[in-house]
Design a protein around this motif. Sequence first.
Motif, PDB file in Angstrom:
ATOM      1  N   PHE A 166      78.152  16.465  -5.531  1.00 55.89           N
ATOM      2  CA  PHE A 166      78.936  16.391  -4.298  1.00 55.89           C
ATOM      3  C   PHE A 166      78.596  17.567  -3.386  1.00 55.89           C
ATOM      4  N   THR A 167      78.545  18.769  -3.946  1.00 59.42           N
ATOM      5  CA  THR A 167      78.248  19.956  -3.138  1.00 59.42           C
ATOM      6  C   THR A 167      76.869  19.864  -2.512  1.00 59.42           C
ATOM      7  N   ARG A 168      75.917  19.383  -3.291  1.00 59.23           N
ATOM      8  CA  ARG A 168      74.538  19.299  -2.781  1.00 59.23           C
ATOM      9  C   ARG A 168      74.381  18.183  -1.742  1.00 59.23           C
ATOM     10  N   GLU A 169      74.956  16.988  -2.045  1.00 61.92           N
ATOM     11  CA  GLU A 169      74.693  15.805  -1.220  1.00 61.92           C
ATOM     12  C   GLU A 169      75.700  15.598  -0.096  1.00 61.92           C
ATOM     13  N   ARG A 170      76.925  16.133  -0.249  1.00 60.50           N
ATOM     14  CA  ARG A 170      77.956  15.864   0.756  1.00 60.50           C
ATOM     15  C   ARG A 170      78.345  17.105   1.560  1.00 60.50           C
ATOM     16  N   VAL A 171      78.002  18.284   1.051  1.00 64.17           N
ATOM     17  CA  VAL A 171      78.358  19.516   1.770  1.00 64.17           C
ATOM     18  C   VAL A 171      77.108  20.204   2.312  1.00 64.17           C
ATOM     19  N   ARG A 176      72.578  20.703   6.868  1.00 67.55           N
ATOM     20  CA  ARG A 176      71.359  21.477   7.058  1.00 67.55           C
ATOM     21  C   ARG A 176      70.890  21.433   8.508  1.00 67.55           C
ATOM     22  N   ASP A 177      71.033  20.273   9.149  1.00 69.20           N
ATOM     23  CA  ASP A 177      70.577  20.174  10.548  1.00 69.20           C
ATOM     24  C   ASP A 177      71.332  21.159  11.438  1.00 69.20           C
ATOM     25  N   ARG A 178      72.614  21.291  11.180  1.00 73.38           N
ATOM     26  CA  ARG A 178      73.456  22.114  12.041  1.00 73.38           C
ATOM     27  C   ARG A 178      73.462  23.581  11.619  1.00 73.38           C
ATOM     28  N   PHE A 179      73.435  23.836  10.301  1.00 78.69           N
ATOM     29  CA  PHE A 179      73.591  25.205   9.800  1.00 78.69           C
ATOM     30  C   PHE A 179      72.389  25.695   8.996  1.00 78.69           C
ATOM     31  N   GLY A 180      71.345  24.872   8.870  1.00 82.18           N
ATOM     32  CA  GLY A 180      70.224  25.231   8.010  1.00 82.18           C
ATOM     33  C   GLY A 180      69.598  26.567   8.337  1.00 82.18           C
ATOM     34  N   ALA A 181      69.385  26.841   9.624  1.00 77.12           N
ATOM     35  CA  ALA A 181      68.773  28.117  10.017  1.00 77.12           C
ATOM     36  C   ALA A 181      69.672  29.285   9.626  1.00 77.12           C
ATOM     37  N   LEU A 182      70.993  29.089   9.742  1.00 74.56           N
ATOM     38  CA  LEU A 182      71.923  30.145   9.363  1.00 74.56           C
ATOM     39  C   LEU A 182      71.938  30.323   7.850  1.00 74.56           C
ATOM     40  N   PHE A 183      71.965  29.210   7.089  1.00 73.40           N
ATOM     41  CA  PHE A 183      71.902  29.311   5.623  1.00 73.40           C
ATOM     42  C   PHE A 183      70.664  30.098   5.204  1.00 73.40           C
ATOM     43  N   ALA A 185      68.801  32.175   6.919  1.00 72.89           N
ATOM     44  CA  ALA A 185      68.795  33.556   7.401  1.00 72.89           C
ATOM     45  C   ALA A 185      69.657  34.476   6.548  1.00 72.89           C
ATOM     46  N   VAL A 186      70.745  33.943   5.976  1.00 74.82           N
ATOM     47  CA  VAL A 186      71.631  34.794   5.168  1.00 74.82           C
ATOM     48  C   VAL A 186      71.305  34.701   3.679  1.00 74.82           C
ATOM     49  N   GLY A 187      70.203  34.000   3.343  1.00 72.24           N
ATOM     50  CA  GLY A 187      69.699  34.042   1.973  1.00 72.24           C
ATOM     51  C   GLY A 187      70.067  32.889   1.083  1.00 72.24           C
ATOM     52  N   VAL A 188      70.568  31.758   1.653  1.00 72.66           N
ATOM     53  CA  VAL A 188      70.945  30.598   0.844  1.00 72.66           C
ATOM     54  C   VAL A 188      69.911  29.500   1.073  1.00 72.66           C
ATOM     55  N   PRO A 189      69.030  29.257   0.100  1.00 68.65           N
ATOM     56  CA  PRO A 189      67.922  28.321   0.305  1.00 68.65           C
ATOM     57  C   PRO A 189      68.335  26.859   0.126  1.00 68.65           C
ATOM     58  N   ASP A 190      67.406  25.984   0.442  1.00 62.27           N
ATOM     59  CA  ASP A 190      67.653  24.543   0.381  1.00 62.27           C
ATOM     60  C   ASP A 190      67.929  24.063  -1.040  1.00 62.27           C
ATOM     61  N   ASP A 191      67.333  24.688  -2.054  1.00 61.60           N
ATOM     62  CA  ASP A 191      67.482  24.238  -3.439  1.00 61.60           C
ATOM     63  C   ASP A 191      68.551  25.025  -4.200  1.00 61.60           C
ATOM     64  N   ALA A 192      69.526  25.591  -3.473  1.00 62.11           N
ATOM     65  CA  ALA A 192      70.513  26.485  -4.091  1.00 62.11           C
ATOM     66  C   ALA A 192      71.271  25.819  -5.235  1.00 62.11           C
ATOM     67  N   MET A 193      71.815  24.604  -5.025  1.00 62.71           N
ATOM     68  CA  MET A 193      72.606  23.962  -6.070  1.00 62.71           C
ATOM     69  C   MET A 193      71.730  23.483  -7.232  1.00 62.71           C
ATOM     70  N   ALA A 294      79.680  29.450  -6.354  1.00 59.01           N
ATOM     71  CA  ALA A 294      78.500  28.789  -5.805  1.00 59.01           C
ATOM     72  C   ALA A 294      78.871  27.819  -4.692  1.00 59.01           C
ATOM     73  N   GLN A 295      79.855  26.942  -4.937  1.00 54.85           N
ATOM     74  CA  GLN A 295      80.175  25.934  -3.923  1.00 54.85           C
ATOM     75  C   GLN A 295      80.845  26.531  -2.699  1.00 54.85           C
ATOM     76  N   SER A 296      81.590  27.629  -2.895  1.00 53.83           N
ATOM     77  CA  SER A 296      82.350  28.180  -1.767  1.00 53.83           C
ATOM     78  C   SER A 296      81.459  28.892  -0.754  1.00 53.83           C
ATOM     79  N   VAL A 297      80.217  29.190  -1.117  1.00 55.28           N
ATOM     80  CA  VAL A 297      79.352  29.890  -0.169  1.00 55.28           C
ATOM     81  C   VAL A 297      79.098  29.025   1.064  1.00 55.28           C
ATOM     82  N   PHE A 298      79.050  27.705   0.908  1.00 56.66           N
ATOM     83  CA  PHE A 298      78.756  26.825   2.040  1.00 56.66           C
ATOM     84  C   PHE A 298      79.927  26.740   3.025  1.00 56.66           C
ATOM     85  N   PRO A 299      81.150  26.414   2.571  1.00 58.32           N
ATOM     86  CA  PRO A 299      82.254  26.423   3.542  1.00 58.32           C
ATOM     87  C   PRO A 299      82.513  27.803   4.132  1.00 58.32           C
TER      88      PRO A 299
END
Length: 358
Positions: A166-171, A176-183, A185-193, A294-299
């Motif tokens: 759920f965290t990977r696919e729904r959050v 990523r389109d809206r916040f991917g550059a910010l993720f 930049a602050v060190g959270v990569p695409d394959d985090a989960m 881990a999951q709370s880093v995204f919200p």
Amino acid sequence: MHRLHHRARKALVHQLVESRRLRGRGEVLRGHHNVNYVRRSGLVLALLLGAVPFTRFKYRVPLRTVEVVPRIWPREAEVLGVVCRYLREVPPCLADLGGGSVHRYRPGRALSDSGAAADVGEEIMRSFASFFVRTARIPVTELPARPEDWPPDGDSQGFLDWLVRFTRERVHAPNRDRFGALFDAVGVPDDAMGRFAAHHRCRASRPFRLLHTDVHRANVVVRGSRLAVIDWELAIFGDPLHDLATHLVRMAYSKEEQERMTRLWAEAMTDAGLAELTAGLHEDLPVYIAFEYAQSVFPDIMRAALELPEDADTGRFHAAADRIERATRRAREPLRLVDLPGRDRVVEALREWHAARE
């Protein structure tokens, strides 16, 4: 005819609670998911709700916000219909209006009024342990139906896998389109989960129970020596250790308090004849705590950015950066984060995202 009568009553209740909301006489309590308007009922509204005239009620209106937590039961009223039969201190839903709901108001003080990290004391901790036991005793057969893809009862690893998915696919992925550059930049990569899943497994199996999943200070009302846990909209069915883990993290307990609360929880479960819910406690509780970080880093990252006003000054950017740095520090080990940026880069990334949004 009955359906028409029900629809007319619902429309009248909605009209009356909206009129009281717009008058603005009462408290307004804003959370991440709802705005709650505390008002007094008039004679007609009380009659329609089956409440005592001129007592207070809470009108909950959902906020439009990014999806960050699973909701397997869309109607909180369905869950409360079961919960309130067994936990009499929980305020019931008096009317489900579709776009909002009316709840009985629970008088008392929110535990959060004492401060975000104040010592709650032994008595409150024992009350929490009792709450978790009584919630675990709510008959599973009376709960609303689960989603078709829900893991089978007792499949603790399957439950953790569902939460990770759920965290990977729904959050993460949809944002990523809206916040991917910010993720990034602050060190959270695409394959985090994926990194989390590769290094965290449940070793034991525990029977599933009803879980509140959001037992923190703002959701606890204290009156005298008794407490009531409110706001059941995020309730799910799953591994009881997940409920304990979210409680330990979101209460902002110290390390010693976390250990004390865990002991009280385990003792209460065992004394109640529910020792099977504590299986693998010491091995698997750290896994669920790691998942919460881990999951709370995204919200946390998204909310820090979204809550910046259009005319945000330097202080607001630094406060948002504080929030992000705290989240990424806590998620560093669970997500195997490397090369976390310094404060200046986090502030710069926020400014870039903010400017692009504007």
